[in-house]
Design a protein around this motif. Structure first.
Motif, PDB file in Angstrom:
ATOM      1  N   ASN A   1       0.968  -1.426   0.085  1.00 16.68           N
ATOM      2  CA  ASN A   1      -0.187   0.106   0.054  1.00 16.68           C
ATOM      3  C   ASN A   1       1.029   1.139   0.175  1.00 16.68           C
ATOM      4  O   ASN A   1       0.624   2.044   0.299  1.00 16.68           O
ATOM      5  N   GLN A   2       2.248   1.387   0.550  1.00 19.35           N
ATOM      6  CA  GLN A   2       3.006   2.035  -0.157  1.00 19.35           C
ATOM      7  C   GLN A   2       2.523   2.921  -1.235  1.00 19.35           C
ATOM      8  O   GLN A   2       3.003   2.468  -2.365  1.00 19.35           O
ATOM      9  N   PRO A   3       2.627   3.964  -1.294  1.00 23.52           N
ATOM     10  CA  PRO A   3       2.069   4.678  -2.559  1.00 23.52           C
ATOM     11  C   PRO A   3       3.209   5.238  -3.052  1.00 23.52           C
ATOM     12  O   PRO A   3       3.076   4.844  -5.143  1.00 23.52           O
ATOM     13  N   LYS A   4       4.246   5.595  -2.689  1.00 21.05           N
ATOM     14  CA  LYS A   4       5.798   5.497  -3.599  1.00 21.05           C
ATOM     15  C   LYS A   4       6.865   4.859  -3.445  1.00 21.05           C
ATOM     16  O   LYS A   4       7.049   4.681  -2.392  1.00 21.05           O
ATOM     17  N   HIS A   5       7.526   4.772  -4.218  1.00 23.49           N
ATOM     18  CA  HIS A   5       8.532   3.529  -3.832  1.00 23.49           C
ATOM     19  C   HIS A   5      10.087   4.460  -3.557  1.00 23.49           C
ATOM     20  O   HIS A   5      10.560   5.442  -3.716  1.00 23.49           O
TER      21      HIS A   5
ATOM     22  N   LYS B   1       5.084   3.384  -8.004  1.00 22.34           N
ATOM     23  CA  LYS B   1       4.875   2.352  -6.629  1.00 22.34           C
ATOM     24  C   LYS B   1       5.178   1.344  -6.478  1.00 22.34           C
ATOM     25  O   LYS B   1       6.129   0.614  -7.369  1.00 22.34           O
ATOM     26  N   ASN B   2       4.538   1.215  -5.453  1.00 19.92           N
ATOM     27  CA  ASN B   2       5.931   0.131  -4.505  1.00 19.92           C
ATOM     28  C   ASN B   2       5.589  -1.256  -4.958  1.00 19.92           C
ATOM     29  O   ASN B   2       6.187  -2.761  -4.828  1.00 19.92           O
ATOM     30  N   LEU B   3       4.414  -1.173  -5.487  1.00 19.11           N
ATOM     31  CA  LEU B   3       3.366  -2.414  -5.209  1.00 19.11           C
ATOM     32  C   LEU B   3       3.850  -2.481  -6.873  1.00 19.11           C
ATOM     33  O   LEU B   3       4.253  -3.639  -7.089  1.00 19.11           O
ATOM     34  N   TYR B   4       4.195  -2.137  -8.117  1.00 10.64           N
ATOM     35  CA  TYR B   4       4.453  -2.002  -9.619  1.00 10.64           C
ATOM     36  C   TYR B   4       6.030  -3.085  -9.475  1.00 10.64           C
ATOM     37  O   TYR B   4       6.162  -3.468 -10.067  1.00 10.64           O
ATOM     38  N   VAL B   5       6.873  -1.924  -8.668  1.00 12.30           N
ATOM     39  CA  VAL B   5       8.122  -2.422  -8.575  1.00 12.30           C
ATOM     40  C   VAL B   5       7.910  -4.323  -7.572  1.00 12.30           C
ATOM     41  O   VAL B   5       8.700  -5.100  -8.450  1.00 12.30           O
ATOM     42  N   VAL B   6       7.979  -4.287  -6.661  1.00 12.60           N
ATOM     43  CA  VAL B   6       7.823  -5.714  -6.450  1.00 12.60           C
ATOM     44  C   VAL B   6       6.594  -6.707  -6.951  1.00 12.60           C
ATOM     45  O   VAL B   6       7.581  -7.786  -7.114  1.00 12.60           O
ATOM     46  N   LYS B   7       5.892  -5.866  -7.591  1.00  6.99           N
ATOM     47  CA  LYS B   7       5.716  -7.484  -9.414  1.00  6.99           C
ATOM     48  C   LYS B   7       6.425  -6.891  -9.994  1.00  6.99           C
ATOM     49  O   LYS B   7       6.317  -8.786 -10.876  1.00  6.99           O
ATOM     50  N   ALA B   8       6.716  -6.323 -10.645  1.00 13.48           N
ATOM     51  CA  ALA B   8       7.684  -6.375 -11.510  1.00 13.48           C
ATOM     52  C   ALA B   8       8.603  -7.506 -11.983  1.00 13.48           C
ATOM     53  O   ALA B   8       9.265  -8.341 -12.599  1.00 13.48           O
TER      54      ALA B   8
END
Length: 165
Positions: free
Chosen positions: A28-32, A38-45
């Motif tokens: 749920n962190q808005p920015k890496h 988004k932090n979610l995009y980084v983790v999933k990529a």
């Protein structure tokens, strides 16, 4: 998960530039912390790249640590359309001076630093250890220090042995 191409490109460019990446396990962190996405995009990529063998993942204390593999290096170089001369920071060898590191030279400073019986500026270590009274007043390091155990309820004390059946 569908990640916008612009965000995927930012992640891949950062990974290629540095060779390593750190991401907090907070979806749920808005920015890496380092990449403007988004932090979610980084983790999933990175999860996707790991499943294909392009990244090595280490997880510790709620943080993901990603390291680029040689196959991942080739993949990102092709994906980003980069020449073979460009490599990540972790693959660049640091320039070393021709002077040996401190303490490795043959100018005799080694014996001075260690002081292990070689007569350096600190004197002989054996002499230090044989001094009476130690460094501090009060005799903590000297011959007057005599610790003793006064008993207690440790293992085998104060309780009856269990009855055999």
């Amino acid at each position: 998960m569908l990640i916008p191409k612009a965000d995927r490109k930012k992640i891949h460019e950062y990974l290629f530039r540095e060779g390593v990446l750190v991401a907090k396990k907070d979806f749920n962190q808005p920015k890496h912390n380092e990449i403007d996405t988004k932090n979610l995009y980084v983790v999933k990529a990175c999860q996707s790249l790991t499943s294909r063998g392009y990244l090595k993942t280490q997880f510790s204390w709620q943080w993901y640590y990603y390291t680029l593999t040689p196959e991942g290096l080739d993949y990102l170089r092709e994906w980003l359309h980069l020449p073979a001369e460009i490599v990540p920071q972790t693959h660049v060898k640091q320039q070393r001076s021709h002077a040996p590191p401190r303490g490795m030279g043959g100018d005799g400073d080694r014996g001075e630093r260690r002081g292990g019986g070689r007569g350096g500026p600190r004197g002989d270590r054996g002499e230090y250890r044989r001094r009476e009274g130690g460094d501090k007043e009060g005799g903590m390091g000297g011959s007057g220090f005599n610790p003793e155990f006064r008993g207690g309820f440790g293992r085998g004390r104060g309780a009856a042995p269990p009855a055999a059946s």
